[in-house]
Write an enzyme that holds these catalytic residues in place. Structure first.
Site, PDB file in Angstrom:
ATOM      1  CG  ASP A   1     -24.842 -37.707  -6.015  1.00 45.92           C
ATOM      2  OD1 ASP A   1     -24.717 -38.881  -5.427  1.00 45.92           O
ATOM      3  OD2 ASP A   1     -25.769 -36.954  -5.833  1.00 45.92           O
TER       4      ASP A   1
ATOM      5  CD  GLU B   1     -26.331 -54.370  24.770  1.00 47.92           C
ATOM      6  OE1 GLU B   1     -27.084 -54.726  24.068  1.00 47.92           O
ATOM      7  OE2 GLU B   1     -25.123 -54.758  25.032  1.00 47.92           O
TER       8      GLU B   1
ATOM      9  CB  CYS C   1     -65.543 -33.218  -0.345  1.00 52.75           C
ATOM     10  SG  CYS C   1     -63.603 -32.669  -0.205  1.00 52.75           S
TER      11      CYS C   1
ATOM     12  CB  CYS D   1     -63.881 -29.880  -3.643  1.00 50.19           C
ATOM     13  SG  CYS D   1     -64.435 -31.569  -3.844  1.00 50.19           S
TER      14      CYS D   1
ATOM     15  CB  SER E   1     -35.463 -65.827  21.331  1.00 46.50           C
ATOM     16  OG  SER E   1     -35.592 -67.105  21.909  1.00 46.50           O
TER      17      SER E   1
ATOM     18  CB  CYS F   1     -63.281 -36.345  -2.085  1.00 47.29           C
ATOM     19  SG  CYS F   1     -63.526 -34.776  -3.107  1.00 47.29           S
TER      20      CYS F   1
ATOM     21  CE  LYS G   1     -36.160 -57.831  22.258  1.00 48.38           C
ATOM     22  NZ  LYS G   1     -36.409 -57.702  20.940  1.00 48.38           N
TER      23      LYS G   1
ATOM     24  NE  ARG H   1     -33.819 -65.688  16.964  1.00 45.57           N
ATOM     25  CZ  ARG H   1     -34.624 -66.353  17.258  1.00 45.57           C
ATOM     26  NH1 ARG H   1     -36.009 -66.597  16.456  1.00 45.57           N
ATOM     27  NH2 ARG H   1     -34.716 -67.355  18.264  1.00 45.57           N
TER      28      ARG H   1
ATOM     29  CB  CYS I   1     -60.939 -32.647  -4.813  1.00 45.01           C
ATOM     30  SG  CYS I   1     -60.763 -32.206  -2.989  1.00 45.01           S
TER      31      CYS I   1
END
Length: 664
Positions: free
Chosen positions: A35, A109, A400, A403, A80, A418, A111, A132, A423
């Protein structure tokens, strides 16, 4: 050292560090050092913009947003693959190849489940990249692809033209972080990493794509002017030496070995950083590929094996409910541990009450589970023939579980939420929203500070911020005396933000900045708003029946009343900063057009809203008046067509000067 030498040295060092970090996964320097060098490079390039090069790390952050994507014709079609679904079909494919060729080697491989793109380089410099599309024509997403750190901008080999094909994906870890952030913002989470990657790569603003941290694996050389290769494996080795992240692969020589590798890949897919939706089998020899050719849709020399979703039976041990940061109740089913797609599954999401009802899932049931998109465990079906006696339908709680506040169903979907203003499950989100810039604007008290305040038990609701001491804040990590003093000053200043900002800061459902201003202007004080009936609220422009219900329910809730009491005790202003000047425009909608002499458009709109009306940008049957200045155009014509009353600027000013009606 002159600035040109320093620029080159910084670019080379940063590019090397980026290659080691993003491609080799072997960081050479710390994030801090990276950075620091990047900032110095940005400073030098700002001073000498003529020296910015295409391979500069500063060019990866995302440029100016585009209006649309232009089309790109692929010089080499992006074909494809034919899908197969069984070992027998793999054997049939191998038999066809071996019948046409003497000795066949295959590259097997993984995919990648992502978005296929073509990357084009000219004289070794990244020129453009395209999706594509239909295989022949795609979309130019060059600026978004520049933000992907594992795509090299400059290659060691300066071929006149080189085109490679790869799959852009969102790493699993990034996907989970993105979805958590979207849920916290009450946005719909992405269904899977592929959708997330596709949506990110097609953002018109490259900065958004840059934030999504996409990656790529290159799996094919499409075109290389000035170079020839005998095999596919050698092309991938070459591309790897050019700095690309290439797909892992194995060279095998018969169907039995291919099927064994397909099984191994399937069992190890959890170890990969990307989602895998199959295994690709390709003939390795490029001359033999040309010999067997392609059909109209896909090459004959390759197939894609698609894994069936792995499903297993397990038993429901319990159903639990989690309360998220936005208050949404999410049910989860706890099951007997079962191995799926390489990991042990102990729970699965049940989404919502509708999902539970539809499948009739009960504690004690035997259920079939699978991983949706190979990521998220889900219940596919209940085996009713194995259901034990005495089970009961499951219903989410009406209170809830965290709470005890009332739970309401979201009118916009199947979620339960809720309603508790205090809460604990929603505390971090509520605090962060309360202190945000557009709400109470408490600078220096961000999410990290909120986390520490919650962990130390110093705040249990937003009002507690106003009772913090310097000693408490200075005791937090990375605060100190000066930062604590600044934070306390910002907290103190926020007391006078006014009712407009407070209503938005309280996080009442569907009460955003605009609604906060409208409500504050209409009622003037929180006491008057609290005394308003649902019918009175509904009568206000921009406040519909659902929103009025949310407001009334929030104000009536005991947790809300406790929070407001604490805010009063803290001296937080509950009066509008800009009180409504009158209500003679109540229920009226105005449209401004042309050039006004006595007011700017913004001033006139503010006056309309201050007198209870609404300023709109378009003319419709609901428009009450059109205020027309000089050179009024299409809006005036449409107003005449709809017989909407037209006001001159003087007539509008006269209406403003009328005495407001007295309150009954």
């Amino acid at each position: 050292m002159d600035y040109k030498s320093e620029l080159k040295e910084l670019r080379d060092a940063l590019n090397e560090a980026g290659y080691r970090y993003y491609v080799l996964d072997n960081p050479a320097i710390s994030d801090y050092e990276y950075d620091r060098m990047l900032r110095r490079l940005e400073e030098l390039e700002a001073e000498h913009p003529e020296e910015i090069t295409p391979d500069s790390p500063t060019q990866r952050v995302g440029g100016t947003p585009l209006e649309s994507f232009r089309q790109v014709v692929h010089p080499v079609p992006l074909e494809s693959l034919q899908d197969v679904f069984s070992p027998e079909e793999v054997e049939e494919f191998a038999a066809r190849m071996e019948e046409a060729m003497e000795q066949v080697w295959y590259s097997v491989e993984p995919k990648v489940d992502g978005l296929s793109v073509a990357l084009e380089y000219r004289d070794g410099v990244f020129f453009q990249g395209a999706t594509r599309g239909d295989g022949r024509v795609g979309e130019d997403v060059t600026e978004n692809l520049r933000t992907i750190r594992s795509i090299p901008m400059v290659l060691p080999d300066k071929l006149p033209r080189l085109i490679v094909r790869g799959e852009v994906f969102m790493p699993k870890g990034v996907f989970h972080r993105l979805n958590r952030a979207r849920e916290e913002r009450e946005e719909t989470p992405f269904a899977n990493p592929r959708n997330a990657a596709a949506g990110s790569l097609r953002q018109l603003d490259p900065k958004i794509c840059a934030e999504r941290c996409l990656d790529i694996r290159v799996f094919n050389l499409q075109l290389a002017e000035g170079r020839t290769f005998p095999t596919h494996a050698e092309t991938l080795d070459y591309l790897e030496n050019q700095g690309f992240q290439v797909i892992p692969r194995k060279l095998l020589e018969n169907a039995e070995a291919i099927n064994e590798e397909i099984v191994r890949l399937g069992e190890s897919r959890e170890d990969l950083p990307f989602d895998m939706d199959g295994a690709v089998v390709k003939v390795n020899d490029l001359a033999e590929r040309a010999l067997v050719g392609s059909t109209a849709k896909c090459p004959r020399w390759a197939i894609a094996y698609k894994y069936p979703p792995e499903q297993k039976l397990t038993k429901v041990l319990d159903i639990t409910v989690q309360v998220g940061r936005t208050g949404v109740l999410t049910p989860k089913v706890l099951v007997e541990p079962v191995r799926l797609a390489g990991t042990t599954v102990t729970n699965a999401t049940l989404h919502n009450q509708d999902f539970i009802d539809e499948k009739d899932i009960r504690i004690g049931d035997t259920v079939l589970v699978q991983k949706a998109g190979e990521i998220i465990p889900e219940v596919v079906e209940v085996r009713f023939d194995l259901r034990p006696e005495g089970t009961a339908p499951y219903h989410l709680p009406e209170k809830c579980p965290v709470c005890g506040a009332a739970v309401v169903r979201d009118p916009e979907g199947a979620m339960l939420r809720c309603t508790g203003a205090e809460c604990p499950a929603q505390l971090h989100r509520n605090l962060t929203h309360f202190a945000s810039r557009d709400a109470m604007d408490i600078e220096g008290v961000g999410p990290a500070v909120m986390n520490q305040l919650i962990e130390k038990g110093l705040v249990k609701n937003p009002a507690d911020l106003y009772f913090l001491t310097k000693e408490q804040l200075a005791g937090l990590e990375r605060m100190g005396d000066k930062s604590a003093e600044n934070a306390l000053k910002a907290i103190d200043q926020s007391r006078g933000r006014g009712l407009e900002r407070l209503l938005y800061a309280l996080g009442i459902r569907q009460v955003g900045q605009k609604a906060g201003k409208v409500l504050a202007a209409r009622f003037g004080t929180l006491d008057k708003l609290a005394a308003a009936s649902e019918e009175e609220l509904t009568a206000i422009d921009d406040v519909g029946g659902i929103t009025a219900g949310y407001i009334r329910a929030w104000l009536d809730d005991p947790q809300s009343q406790h929070l407001l009491g604490r805010l009063r005790e803290a001296g937080v202003s509950m009066e509008a900063v800009e009180k409504q000047a009158g209500d003679q425009f109540q229920g009226m909608t105005f449209v401004l057009t042309g050039t006004l002499e006595r007011f700017t458009r913004e001033e006139a709109a503010a006056l309309i809203e201050a007198h209870g009306g609404k300023a709109s940008g378009s003319v419709s049957k609901k428009t009450s008046y059109v205020v027309a200045g000089e050179n009024a155009g299409s809006k005036l014509r449409k107003a005449n067509e709809l017989n909407i009353p037209i006001l001159t600027e003087d007539a509008f000013a006269a209406m403003l000067e009328q005495a407001p009606e007295e309150e009954s």
